[in-house]
Design an enzyme around this catalytic site. Structure first.
Site, PDB file in Angstrom:
ATOM      1  N   ASP A 208       0.857  -1.194   0.000  1.00 16.76           N
ATOM      2  CA  ASP A 208       0.000   0.000   0.000  1.00 16.76           C
ATOM      3  C   ASP A 208       0.888   1.237   0.000  1.00 16.76           C
ATOM      4  O   ASP A 208       2.116   1.149   0.079  1.00 16.76           O
ATOM      5  CB  ASP A 208      -0.896  -0.008   1.237  1.00 16.76           C
ATOM      6  CG  ASP A 208      -0.079  -0.065   2.525  1.00 16.76           C
ATOM      7  OD1 ASP A 208       0.363   1.004   2.978  1.00 16.76           O
ATOM      8  OD2 ASP A 208       0.158  -1.173   3.036  1.00 16.76           O
ATOM      9  N   ASP A 210       0.794   3.567   2.401  1.00 14.27           N
ATOM     10  CA  ASP A 210       0.609   4.137   3.728  1.00 14.27           C
ATOM     11  C   ASP A 210      -0.571   5.100   3.647  1.00 14.27           C
ATOM     12  O   ASP A 210      -1.527   4.835   2.922  1.00 14.27           O
ATOM     13  CB  ASP A 210       1.905   4.783   4.227  1.00 14.27           C
ATOM     14  CG  ASP A 210       1.979   4.849   5.744  1.00 14.27           C
ATOM     15  OD1 ASP A 210       1.649   3.832   6.383  1.00 14.27           O
ATOM     16  OD2 ASP A 210       2.373   5.894   6.274  1.00 14.27           O
TER      17      ASP A 210
END
Length: 289
Positions: A208, A210
């Site tokens: 991802d 973050d």
């Protein structure tokens, strides 16, 4: 010396195709119980041990993992090279979900974990300017590229305590520091591997962005698991290529990882704590009587 590969990772690695004589074994350590039993066997003639970092079924939090027992268990089994496969969030636009990252630096923001095998009565200080082994990292990068994944080299990993994900302010702060990825398990694992004189490489899988990225939703567990599942095959393929690349016969590490304790012990022999000395039999037996 014979090569023995230790792999620390998650559920996607439980099934290592071609692992001959595979069996789960329990390893007792003086530091308590490791996260789980270890899957031990041979791959292409090279001994290998796999340790589920969070335990099968993911029962350990990043803070409750017994990192000292995990590293001691790998050392006690005879591992010479440890490859840590970890999920991370990206702090850079060009490190995309699905990419693999070979970490070479850390910023340790953890605070609730035992970070050393040494302590009062037997003091040791290892060099840690270069926390991962360049030779082993190069091998992992070669194996990852052969899998056809995008690989980034030379990244800085922020290790946060967790278990919560970052605030937006924290994420922006870490980006301002020049950090590249963020995770919860890189420390003290790498520090303990150095104390145990193990070559250590971190293969970080980006799951991802973050929470700093304005065009992506904040990270959640579903997002992490989805990307990890997609990457599991590549991770298994990377591990499967390591024995052929490392070979059965192991020369001394050119970077000195396997000699990290040569000048590390500070406590005079007559002042050493016998109880702690006994607990260090596997980790530091090469330099301690």
């Amino acid at each position: 010396m014979q090569t023995m590969i230790g792999v620390i990772g998650g559920s996607g690695l439980y099934q290592i195709e071609g692992l001959e004589g595979a069996s789960w074994v329990q390893v007792e350590t003086p530091w308590g119980q490791p996260s789980d039993e270890l899957l031990v066997g041979r791959l292409d003639g090279v001994p290998m041990a796999f340790l589920p970092r969070h335990g099968r079924g993911h029962v350990q939090t990043p803070s409750s993992i017994n990192y000292r027992a995990n590293i001691d268990a790998l050392k006690r089994l005879g591992c010479t090279d440890v490859v840590a496969v970890s999920a991370v969030g990206s702090l850079r636009e060009d490190y995309r979900p699905g990419d693999f990252v070979l970490v070479d630096q850390y910023i340790d923001r953890t605070f609730a974990r035992e970070k050393s095998f040494f302590g009062p009565g037997l003091v040791g200080h290892v060099g840690f300017a270069h926390p991962t082994c360049p030779r082993l990292s190069d091998t992992c990068a070669e194996a990852a590229l052969a899998q056809g994944v995008t690989v980034h080299r030379g990244a800085t990993y922020v290790a946060m305590e967790g278990p919560q994900f970052s605030t937006l302010a924290e994420s922006r702060l870490y980006r301002s520091w020049g950090a590249d990825v963020i995770g919860m398990t890189g420390m003290p694992e790498a520090k303990l591997a150095r104390e145990a004189e193990l070559c250590y490489a971190c293969v970080a899988m980006v799951t991802d962005y973050d929470c700093w990225h304005p065009d992506h939703d904040s990270v959640d567990v579903a997002m992490v698991i989805r990307t990890l599942t997609q990457n599991a095959g590549h991770a298994r393929g990377l591990v499967a290529r390591l024995p052929a690349l490392l070979g059965q016969d192991r020369a001394p590490c050119p970077h000195g990882c396997d000699r990290a304790l040569d000048t590390a012990i500070m406590t005079a022999p007559d002042k050493r704590d016998p109880e702690l000395l006994a607990k260090l039999d596997a980790v530091a037996g090469r330099v301690l009587p």
